[in-house]
Design a protein around this motif. Sequence first.
Motif, short mmCIF file in Angstrom:
data_model
loop_
_atom_site.label_atom_id
_atom_site.label_comp_id
_atom_site.label_asym_id
_atom_site.label_seq_id
_atom_site.Cartn_x
_atom_site.Cartn_y
_atom_site.Cartn_z
N ASP A 130 0.85 -1.20 0.00
CA ASP A 130 0.00 0.00 0.00
C ASP A 130 0.89 1.25 0.00
N GLY A 132 3.96 1.52 -1.27
CA GLY A 132 4.56 1.64 -2.61
C GLY A 132 3.58 2.18 -3.63
N HIS A 135 3.69 5.94 -4.44
CA HIS A 135 4.85 6.53 -5.12
C HIS A 135 4.44 6.97 -6.53
N ASN A 159 -1.62 -4.42 3.30
CA ASN A 159 -1.64 -4.95 4.67
C ASN A 159 -1.93 -3.83 5.67
N TYR A 161 -0.55 -1.09 6.42
CA TYR A 161 0.52 -0.27 7.00
C TYR A 161 1.74 -0.20 6.08
C1 LIG Z 1 12.19 4.66 -1.80
C2 LIG Z 1 12.19 4.06 -0.43
N1 LIG Z 1 11.78 4.81 0.62
C3 LIG Z 1 11.78 4.28 1.87
C4 LIG Z 1 12.21 3.00 2.07
C5 LIG Z 1 12.17 2.39 3.49
N2 LIG Z 1 11.05 1.43 3.55
C6 LIG Z 1 11.26 0.11 3.45
S1 LIG Z 1 9.82 -0.75 3.48
C7 LIG Z 1 8.91 0.65 3.66
C8 LIG Z 1 7.40 0.58 3.79
C9 LIG Z 1 6.76 -0.03 2.61
O1 LIG Z 1 5.39 -0.17 2.87
P1 LIG Z 1 4.48 -0.94 1.87
O2 LIG Z 1 4.76 -0.55 0.47
O3 LIG Z 1 3.08 -0.79 2.34
O4 LIG Z 1 4.96 -2.47 2.02
P2 LIG Z 1 4.93 -3.43 3.31
O5 LIG Z 1 6.20 -3.18 4.06
O6 LIG Z 1 3.72 -3.13 4.09
O7 LIG Z 1 4.93 -4.81 2.73
C10 LIG Z 1 9.72 1.77 3.68
C11 LIG Z 1 9.23 3.16 3.82
C12 LIG Z 1 12.65 2.26 0.96
N3 LIG Z 1 13.08 0.99 1.07
N4 LIG Z 1 12.62 2.80 -0.27
#
Ligand SMILES: Cc1ncc(C[n+]2csc(CCOP(=O)(O)OP(=O)(O)O)c2C)c(N)n1
Length: 310
Positions: A130, A132, A135, A159, A161
Amino acid sequence: MVEMREFEELCAEGVKTGEIHGEMHLATGQEASAAGMIGLLRPTDAVVSTHRPHAHALAKGVDARAMLAEIFERSTGLCRGRGGHLHLFDPEQNFSSCSIVGASLPIALGYAYASRLDDSEAVAVAITGDGGSNHGTFHECLNMAGAWRLPFLVVVENNSYAISVPADSVSASETYAERASAYGALGELADGSDVEAVSTVMERAFRHVRSGEGPAIVEVVCARFKGHYEGDIDHYRSRREKAKASASMDPVAVARKRLLESEAATDKQLDAVVAETRERLAALLAEVRSDPAPDAADAGAYVFVDGVSA
Ligand SMILES: Cc1ncc(C[n+]2csc(CCOP(=O)(O)OP(=O)(O)O)c2C)c(N)n1
């Protein structure tokens, strides 16, 4: 799904024993999204996953031993132990993962465009969360795939969060699937606690994308049972919320209950599946543990294409 869950239990163990370094993101509770694609994915299709990649890799047919070796930092791993859990890359299976949030989409879009140039029937699947999905890459890639009718399937694992950020506090749309209409895409919601429901929705989406009708978004509503990473204190959710999710949204438990109720399998048979899977994977890990670590002396190898110097 049992294979995925047991595989990840070994990864959790490796973090505890100190054999695995860096952050470890597990998909416990989210397995239906990956399992729902099994039987629909073809070897020529590409899957580009995220920082939570193990279940998707197993669904795509990546070898469990080579993946365990990579995650346990052995030279026999998929990337010779240099990539680790965040960077699983298997060109033979057209599988890769990318730890940069939102970056799975442009990589998969490249595969989708290549499929068009090669006049192939291959589909490119981008997995994202969610977080991602907020972006710019989400909009840019789906817009281009819609304009060019590319075989591009985006699976949003919602999920609720992005680490500690509640999805509904940062998204302008109620669902991610409904954004599809802006891109001439098919948009579908699936209940991630029910692997059969996910599979039915995925089947429609794969048919749509493979037939040249353009992209699709499948949003799988699921729950992450563990912290964002192993060791996350997970203070942003109450114990009650977590307990409720594990009790009501576990795709393994839901599938088990259904198999028992329909008398398709007995408790004993299902216990045997879990025990056999656990034993088989433990045996693979035992082998992997005696594999050599990468040699520090050749740390610079494989950085550049042969014949190209720094
Ligand atoms: C461009 C970028 N910004 C920040 C991060 C740090 N980061 C790793 S996972 C995450 C959260 C991702 O959330 P989501 O897309 O909802 O996936 P989930 O972890 O819930 O599976 C972040 C901010 C990163 N890896 N890449």
